[in-house]
Design a protein around this motif. Structure first.
Motif, PDB file in Angstrom:
ATOM      1  N   THR A   1      12.182  16.756  64.011  1.00 23.57           N
ATOM      2  CA  THR A   1      11.085  17.268  63.184  1.00 23.57           C
ATOM      3  C   THR A   1      11.596  17.866  61.882  1.00 23.57           C
ATOM      4  O   THR A   1      11.025  17.626  60.804  1.00 23.57           O
ATOM      5  CB  THR A   1      10.293  18.333  63.963  1.00 23.57           C
ATOM      6  OG1 THR A   1       9.739  17.747  65.151  1.00 23.57           O
ATOM      7  CG2 THR A   1       9.164  18.896  63.114  1.00 23.57           C
TER       8      THR A   1
ATOM      9  N   GLY B   1      10.808  14.687  59.929  1.00 23.53           N
ATOM     10  CA  GLY B   1       9.355  14.768  60.051  1.00 23.53           C
ATOM     11  C   GLY B   1       8.683  15.194  58.760  1.00 23.53           C
ATOM     12  O   GLY B   1       9.339  15.317  57.718  1.00 23.53           O
ATOM     13  N   PRO B   2       7.393  15.457  58.814  1.00 18.39           N
ATOM     14  CA  PRO B   2       6.538  15.295  59.997  1.00 18.39           C
ATOM     15  C   PRO B   2       6.131  13.843  60.219  1.00 18.39           C
ATOM     16  O   PRO B   2       6.049  13.062  59.271  1.00 18.39           O
ATOM     17  CB  PRO B   2       5.325  16.158  59.657  1.00 18.39           C
ATOM     18  CG  PRO B   2       5.240  16.121  58.166  1.00 18.39           C
ATOM     19  CD  PRO B   2       6.659  16.033  57.675  1.00 18.39           C
TER      20      PRO B   2
ATOM     21  N   ALA C   1       6.318  17.754  67.223  1.00 21.36           N
ATOM     22  CA  ALA C   1       6.052  19.009  66.524  1.00 21.36           C
ATOM     23  C   ALA C   1       5.695  20.133  67.488  1.00 21.36           C
ATOM     24  O   ALA C   1       5.946  21.311  67.196  1.00 21.36           O
ATOM     25  CB  ALA C   1       4.926  18.811  65.511  1.00 21.36           C
TER      26      ALA C   1
END
Length: 495
Positions: free
Chosen positions: A426, A430-431, A441
């Motif tokens: 993440t 990420g996201p 998440a």
């Protein structure tokens, strides 16, 4: 004015911390303040270190962006202490350990479990420290235009100075002061903000905005139901696995004082968390352009009030924000440094001071390198790792005598490893969109059950690896301190 407020907070922190030098002499002073901290003083210090940048800035920012669903953050962070009170606080204090790895080794009689716990403590501490430094850079840039790295470097320098000076005893004085500063820094401005809102005709959200913002699970995020329940699980169970929180219970004189400390903490946190929600709601009315910036608390006084009063109130909330960075970073640094000093170095005061530098350097580098995420989201990931590793270890280790060494290791690797992998993916890439993004998440909903299940199942099939001294340690964990176990007659010591 805001810059002057930052300077005042820094100077006050250094001076109060310097007082700890006069009373910090032994190793026990540096690690656990010689276990002499009273419940009220300890609760104020816990509030000081627990109310981090995520609490001071991040909660209001997320409520501004996503509405009342984000109220689960303060509810979970506060409610986690209730779980801690019922299941962990008193037995953990009776264990006599300095750190979580100490407890793991004492309960399971295994250096392998201790080393695994040590690595997890350091990883959780670094993950929690990183957003403190990032947020400090954001605040300093907002008020002065300084580069982002400057704020993180300032906080890191002050924390190192305080921790090197007096260890846990010094930090206790600093954090107790900083809790009351943070409460004042949010409470006083919000009174004036509400008066300004009322004088403006008490405007309300538009019907369209209120439909989403005021409706639970209203669809403001993808996979709202899963994300919300996973967040609840992480915050309720993650508190008991945070090393900088647990180390505070080792500073109480006994288990009864540890329980009283937890009750006072619940009151102090409840009083504080009433305030960020008001900032988030007012931000939705007057500063919707600040979504995803974590600056609504700093910006509202100038935007709603303005003039000299607005500048003064902005300076006050800025002071509170820096107090949040300093207090939480101090507690995390002490807990991480304690583990590094005992498990990687030779122990003692000199090793503790070297470990302090190591504890701060890595998260500071990560803060400068890693992609910036909303501070409350990053802290939520730290809670997920804690809930997936130390929560099952503590709950089963304290209440289930059949927990085996192999089972504990398997659960720590499965739950903690998967949660750490989700965090790494993440933060670095990420996201992500879709269900995969929600699972990464907010991993607690699947990593916590996996950790408990693996720990229990593997323990059932490896009962030959249950520690031989489990009966003795279980009696120690669950017997009140006023009973003299050494005499073997279970009579009070006063008899």
């Amino acid at each position: 004015m805001s810059l002057a407020a930052v300077v005042i907070v820094v100077v006050a922190t250094v001076l109060i911390g310097a007082f700890g030098i006069r009373v910090s002499r032994t190793t026990s002073d540096f690690y656990v303040a010689s276990r002499t901290v009273s419940p009220l003083w300890n609760a104020s210090a816990i509030g000081g270190e627990y109310l981090s940048a995520a609490s001071f800035l991040g909660v209001a920012g997320l409520i501004l962006a996503y509405g009342i669903d984000m109220l689960w953050l303060p509810v979970g962070w506060t409610g986690g202490y209730l779980v801690l009170l019922v299941l962990v606080s008193a037995p953990l204090r009776r264990s006599g350990a300095y750190t979580l790895p100490d407890f793991a080794e004492a309960r399971l009689e295994s250096m392998a479990v201790r080393r695994t716990a040590s690595v997890l403590v350091v990883l959780i501490g670094w993950l929690y420290l990183m957003p403190q430094f990032q947020s400090a850079g954001l605040v300093l840039r907002t008020i002065t235009g300084a580069p982002v790295w400057a704020g993180g470097l300032l906080v890191a320098g002050v924390v190192v100075l305080n921790v090197l000076s007096g260890g846990m005893r010094s930090i206790t004085f600093v954090q107790a002061f900083q809790y009351w500063l943070k409460l004042t820094a949010l409470a006083v401005p919000v009174v004036f903000l509400l008066l300004a809102w009322k004088s403006d005709g008490a405007p309300a959200l538009s019907a369209e905005d209120a439909q989403v913002w005021l409706t639970p699970l209203g669809g403001s995020r993808e996979y709202e139901v899963y994300s919300t329940y996973s967040l609840i699980l992480a915050t309720f169970l993650g508190t008991m696995g945070l090393p900088h929180v647990l180390v505070r219970f080792y500073t109480n004189p006994d288990g009864r004082a540890a329980r009283r400390t937890t009750l006072v903490v619940l009151s102090l946190l409840g009083a504080f968390y009433l305030l960020p929600a008001l900032y988030g709601w007012l931000g939705r009315l007057y500063a919707p352009d600040l979504i995803r910036t974590d600056t609504v608390v700093l910006t509202l006084p100038a935007r709603m009030i303005g003039g000299t009063l607005g500048d003064l109130l902005t300076a006050l909330v800025t002071a509170g924000a820096f107090a949040a960075f300093l207090s939480t970073s101090s507690g995390l640094t002490v807990s991480v440094a304690g583990v590094i000093a005992q498990d990687l170095l030779k122990g003692g005061v000199r090793s503790f001071r070297i470990a302090t530098l190591m504890a701060v350097a890595v998260p500071l580098a990560l803060a400068l390198w890693a992609r910036a995420l909303p501070v409350a989201d990053v802290v939520g990931l730290a809670f997920a790792v804690a809930a997936s590793s130390f929560c099952p270890l503590l709950v089963l280790g304290i209440w289930w005598r059949k927990l085996s060494t192999t089972g504990a290791l398997a659960g720590l690797y499965a739950g903690g490893g998967l949660a750490c992998l989700s965090v790494l993916v993440t933060i670095t890439g990420g996201p992500y969109d879709g269900m995969l993004g929600a699972l990464l998440a907010q991993p607690a909903a699947w990593t916590v059950p996996i950790a408990f299940l693996v720990m229990a199942v593997v323990s059932f099939v490896t009962q030959h690896r249950v520690p031989r001294g489990v009966a003795t340690i279980m009696v120690r964990l669950h017997t009140p301190e006023n009973l003299d176990l050494d005499r073997g007659d279970w009579r009070p010591r006063s008899s």
